[in-house]
Each structure stands twice: as C-alpha cells, then as structure tokens.
Design an enzyme around this catalytic site. Structure first.
Site, PDB file in Angstrom:
ATOM      1  CE  LYS A 173      -1.656  -1.530   3.792  1.00 19.86           C
ATOM      2  NZ  LYS A 173      -2.346  -1.820   5.063  1.00 19.86           N
ATOM      3  CB  THR A 204      -5.338   8.720   7.129  1.00 20.83           C
ATOM      4  OG1 THR A 204      -4.276   9.049   8.045  1.00 20.83           O
ATOM      5  CG2 THR A 204      -5.408   9.765   6.032  1.00 20.83           C
ATOM      6  N   GLY A 206      -7.150   4.201  10.398  1.00 21.66           N
ATOM      7  CA  GLY A 206      -7.862   2.982   9.996  1.00 21.66           C
ATOM      8  C   GLY A 206      -7.960   2.743   8.500  1.00 21.66           C
ATOM      9  CB  THR A 207      -6.334   4.216   5.452  1.00 19.44           C
ATOM     10  OG1 THR A 207      -5.064   4.254   6.098  1.00 19.44           O
ATOM     11  CG2 THR A 207      -6.913   5.611   5.373  1.00 19.44           C
ATOM     12  N   GLY A 208      -5.789   1.310   6.521  1.00 23.97           N
ATOM     13  CA  GLY A 208      -5.315  -0.038   6.186  1.00 23.97           C
ATOM     14  C   GLY A 208      -6.322  -1.113   6.581  1.00 23.97           C
ATOM     15  CB  CYS A 209      -8.370  -1.603   9.656  1.00 25.44           C
ATOM     16  SG  CYS A 209      -7.067  -1.656  10.890  1.00 25.44           S
TER      17      CYS A 209
HETATM   18  N1  LIG Z   1      -4.537  10.564   1.459  1.00 24.39           N
HETATM   19  C1  LIG Z   1      -4.921   9.464   0.811  1.00 24.39           C
HETATM   20  N2  LIG Z   1      -5.654   9.569  -0.322  1.00 24.39           N
HETATM   21  C2  LIG Z   1      -6.086   8.481  -0.987  1.00 24.39           C
HETATM   22  N3  LIG Z   1      -5.805   7.224  -0.601  1.00 24.39           N
HETATM   23  C3  LIG Z   1      -5.064   7.042   0.509  1.00 24.39           C
HETATM   24  C4  LIG Z   1      -4.586   8.141   1.281  1.00 24.39           C
HETATM   25  N4  LIG Z   1      -3.888   7.647   2.344  1.00 24.39           N
HETATM   26  C5  LIG Z   1      -3.933   6.304   2.242  1.00 24.39           C
HETATM   27  N5  LIG Z   1      -4.618   5.938   1.129  1.00 24.39           N
HETATM   28  C6  LIG Z   1      -4.907   4.569   0.685  1.00 24.39           C
HETATM   29  O1  LIG Z   1      -5.360   3.870   1.828  1.00 24.39           O
HETATM   30  C7  LIG Z   1      -4.994   2.503   1.762  1.00 24.39           C
HETATM   31  C8  LIG Z   1      -4.217   2.145   3.017  1.00 24.39           C
HETATM   32  O2  LIG Z   1      -2.891   2.579   2.828  1.00 24.39           O
HETATM   33  P1  LIG Z   1      -1.875   3.010   3.955  1.00 24.39           P
HETATM   34  O3  LIG Z   1      -2.334   4.268   4.579  1.00 24.39           O
HETATM   35  O4  LIG Z   1      -0.540   3.014   3.309  1.00 24.39           O
HETATM   36  O5  LIG Z   1      -2.012   1.800   4.983  1.00 24.39           O
HETATM   37  P2  LIG Z   1      -1.951   1.740   6.581  1.00 24.39           P
HETATM   38  O6  LIG Z   1      -3.202   2.380   7.099  1.00 24.39           O
HETATM   39  O7  LIG Z   1      -1.883   0.280   6.839  1.00 24.39           O
HETATM   40  O8  LIG Z   1      -0.737   2.492   7.001  1.00 24.39           O
HETATM   41  C9  LIG Z   1      -4.196   2.366   0.450  1.00 24.39           C
HETATM   42  O9  LIG Z   1      -5.063   1.962  -0.589  1.00 24.39           O
HETATM   43  C10 LIG Z   1      -3.683   3.778   0.209  1.00 24.39           C
HETATM   44  O10 LIG Z   1      -3.373   4.014  -1.139  1.00 24.39           O
HETATM   45  C1  LIG Z   2      -6.583  -2.443  17.060  1.00 25.80           C
HETATM   46  C2  LIG Z   2      -5.863  -1.808  15.938  1.00 25.80           C
HETATM   47  N1  LIG Z   2      -5.570  -2.541  14.840  1.00 25.80           N
HETATM   48  C3  LIG Z   2      -4.902  -1.965  13.809  1.00 25.80           C
HETATM   49  C4  LIG Z   2      -4.507  -0.654  13.865  1.00 25.80           C
HETATM   50  C5  LIG Z   2      -3.771  -0.029  12.716  1.00 25.80           C
HETATM   51  O1  LIG Z   2      -4.698   0.308  11.792  1.00 25.80           O
HETATM   52  P1  LIG Z   2      -4.437   0.926  10.348  1.00 25.80           P
HETATM   53  O2  LIG Z   2      -5.594   0.665   9.505  1.00 25.80           O
HETATM   54  O3  LIG Z   2      -3.110   0.504   9.859  1.00 25.80           O
HETATM   55  O4  LIG Z   2      -4.536   2.429  10.649  1.00 25.80           O
HETATM   56  P2  LIG Z   2      -3.654   3.412  11.435  1.00 25.80           P
HETATM   57  O5  LIG Z   2      -3.887   3.246  12.900  1.00 25.80           O
HETATM   58  O6  LIG Z   2      -2.253   3.121  10.989  1.00 25.80           O
HETATM   59  O7  LIG Z   2      -4.206   4.683  10.935  1.00 25.80           O
HETATM   60  C6  LIG Z   2      -4.853   0.082  15.003  1.00 25.80           C
HETATM   61  N2  LIG Z   2      -4.527   1.389  15.111  1.00 25.80           N
HETATM   62  N3  LIG Z   2      -5.529  -0.516  16.030  1.00 25.80           N
END
Ligand SMILES: Nc1ncnc2c1ncn2[C@@H]1O[C@H](COP(=O)(O)OP(=O)(O)O)[C@@H](O)[C@H]1O
Ligand SMILES: Cc1ncc(COP(=O)(O)OP(=O)(O)O)c(N)n1
Length: 265
Positions: A173, A204, A206-209
């Site tokens: 990602k 942002t 929880g975007t990954g979850c």
């Molecule tokens: N500002 C943003 N605009 C559009 N898509 C985003 C943005 N930030 C994250 N994403 C998308 O959200 C998803 C989660 O990515 P990321 O943020 O790298 O993961 P994580 O939350 O695990 O750190 C991916 O599809 C990424 O491209």
């Molecule tokens: C309970 C719990 N699980 C996973 C995460 C991390 O979530 P993620 O979607 O990668 O988002 P960010 O926290 O990195 O924004 C979490 N925080 N808590």
C-alpha cells in the site's frame, strides 16, 4: 448471506481494528464475525494501553465461530504475540479456511508499536504462506522484505521479495508515499499498479484496516482478487473523500458513505 470473519484487535475509538472491519463488512452486505486478539484503549491521538487475550481464549473464539457459521473469507489484522499467531495458524489449517487476507499490522499511524519482534518472525514463518493476500504498508514492507523503499521501483522489488518468499499475492500500500496513493500488486512474477488519487485529508486513522476488510468482503462475495482490490480501493477513497472530522488527532473514515448515495467515483 455471505459471511466474513475478522481476527484482529479492538480499537476503543472505533476507527481501526475490529470496529472498522465490522463496519466495512456490514456496509458491503456481508455478515461480519470477530475473534478478538487484544483490547486496545486507543483514540485518534494514540494507543494508551493494550490488553492481549490469552491463546486459549482466542482458540475458543475461533472454534465457536468455525463450528457454527463458517466464514466465506477471513481478514487477519493486529496479532501482537507469537502464541496467538500459532493458535490462528493451527485453526486455519484445521478448519481448511479459504480467502485469507493478512494485514501485517505493526505500528499505528500514531507511532505505537502493535506487535513484538518475535511475533514478526512467527507471522513470516507460520501465517503468510496461508494467506491469499498480504497487505503491508510501506514501513511494514520494508521490515518484511529487508529493503528500504524510496521509489516505485523499490516498492516493486520489495513486493517481489515478499511474494516469492511467502508464495502469496502481495499488495504493497502506498498511503505513506508523499504525493500519491498508488498501491502495488505483485503475484506470479507479475506486477500491476492500482492507481489512486491522493485525497487531502489528515483523518486517515484505519485506512489499512478498512481497505483489507473491504477486500475480504468482496472475496466473500466471490469476486476475484484483482477485482476485489479495485472495488475496495474505490470504497476506501469514498470513505476518505466524505471528509468526516472527529477527534483531536488523525480521525476515522466515514465507513457509511456508500449507503448515502453520494461520492461516486
Ligand atoms: N490521502 C490518501 N488519499 C487516498 N488514498 C489514501 C490516502 N492515504 C492512504 N490511502 C490509501 O489507503 C490505503 C491504506 O494505505 P496506507 O495508509 O498506506 O495503509 P496503513 O493504514 O496500513 O498504514 C491504500 O489503498 C492507500 O493508497
Ligand atoms: C486495534 C488496531 N488494529 C490496527 C490498527 C492499525 O490500523 P491501520 O488501519 O493501519 O490504521 P492506522 O492506525 O495506521 O491509521 C490500530 N490502530 N488498532
């Protein structure tokens, strides 16, 4: 009704973890179930405390779910210790689980560590080979591949290392890249970019979850992997574009945006 199971940690603020997964699966019309690995006392500013469940209790949750409502797809998120990973690996094999998306959660956006070092080795050795898809972000991909990622070429190289080492599809990602939101898919010695417009939104959490549980929902509905990723990315973009603004830090997404008839791509 199609069914999905999330094996992950609870986020008291509702933006990530189990809560994000259940919301996401529900708005996709999939019946959501959970096996909780840990409770986190967490908000938009950080993780204040973590309380892990015992391996025995996680084992019982998995047994209770699998022996009653069999999940069509499974998402695995935060699993902080090796003993819990062993339990999950054993149960996935025993119940012949399919459509498994592993989000190798290591560090929350706020900087809090959500896994210990020994558990990272267990993820690699016991869980990844069972995954249909791994969804690391850039810092996680750096740890898992042993490569620094600065460019698109680095993302491809890191995804190739992970895909070949664990014999699974990988979605690296790109949310942590500065100007883009492009995710790199690698499988069977081939790669493909999932291009996303970067949305200017500092909320942002929880975007990954949310992305991984949307992919899981689409797999439960029988979509093929690449289609599931496209649809999930579209859903995630809409949830960011809805500009929910809650909390004092990096706030949660609007998971219900797709039920409100707006924000079409
Ligand atoms: N500002 C943003 N605009 C559009 N898509 C985003 C943005 N930030 C994250 N994403 C998308 O959200 C998803 C989660 O990515 P990321 O943020 O790298 O993961 P994580 O939350 O695990 O750190 C991916 O599809 C990424 O491209
Ligand atoms: C309970 C719990 N699980 C996973 C995460 C991390 O979530 P993620 O979607 O990668 O988002 P960010 O926290 O990195 O924004 C979490 N925080 N808590």
């Amino acid at each position: 009704m199609k069914t999905a199971l999330t094996i992950a940690g609870s986020d008291s603020s509702g933006g990530a973890g189990i809560q994000a997964d259940i919301k996401t699966m529900t708005v996709h019309g999939v019946y959501a179930m959970s096996a909780i690995t840990a409770l986190t006392a967490q908000n938009t500013m950080g993780v204040q405390k973590v309380m892990e469940v015992t391996p025995e209790f996680l084992s019982q949750q998995l047994e209770s779910v699998f022996t009653d409502i069999y999940p069509d797809a499974i998402k695995i998120g935060m699993v902080s210790s090796s003993a819990l990973i062993e339990v999950i690996a054993e149960k996935l094999t025993f119940y012949d689980a399919k459509n498994i998306v592993v989000d190798p959660v290591m560090v929350a956006t706020s900087g809090s560590k959500l896994i210990n070092d020994k558990a990272i080795e267990y993820l690699k050795n016991k869980l990844f080979a069972k995954a249909t898809l791994l969804t690391p972000n850039i810092p996680e991909a750096e740890i898992l591949s042993g490569r620094t990622i600065k460019t698109s070429e680095d993302m491809i190289a890191a995804a190739r290392i992970m895909s070949e080492e664990y014999g699974t599809a990988v979605l690296c990602k790109g949310g942590h890249a500065l100007n883009e939101a492009n995710d790199l898919f690698y499988y069977n010695h081939q790669y493909k970019w999932f291009i996303g417009e970067r949305i200017e939104n500092s909320n942002t959490h929880g975007t990954g979850c949310t992305l991984s549980s949307a992919i899981t929902s689409y797999l439960a509905q029988g979509k093929d992997l690449e289609n599931a990723i496209w649809l999930a990315k579209n859903y995630l973009s809409g949830a960011l574009r809805a500009m929910l603004n809650l909390g004092k830090g990096s706030g949660p997404l609007k998971h219900t945006w797709n039920l409100e008839g707006g924000y079409e791509e």
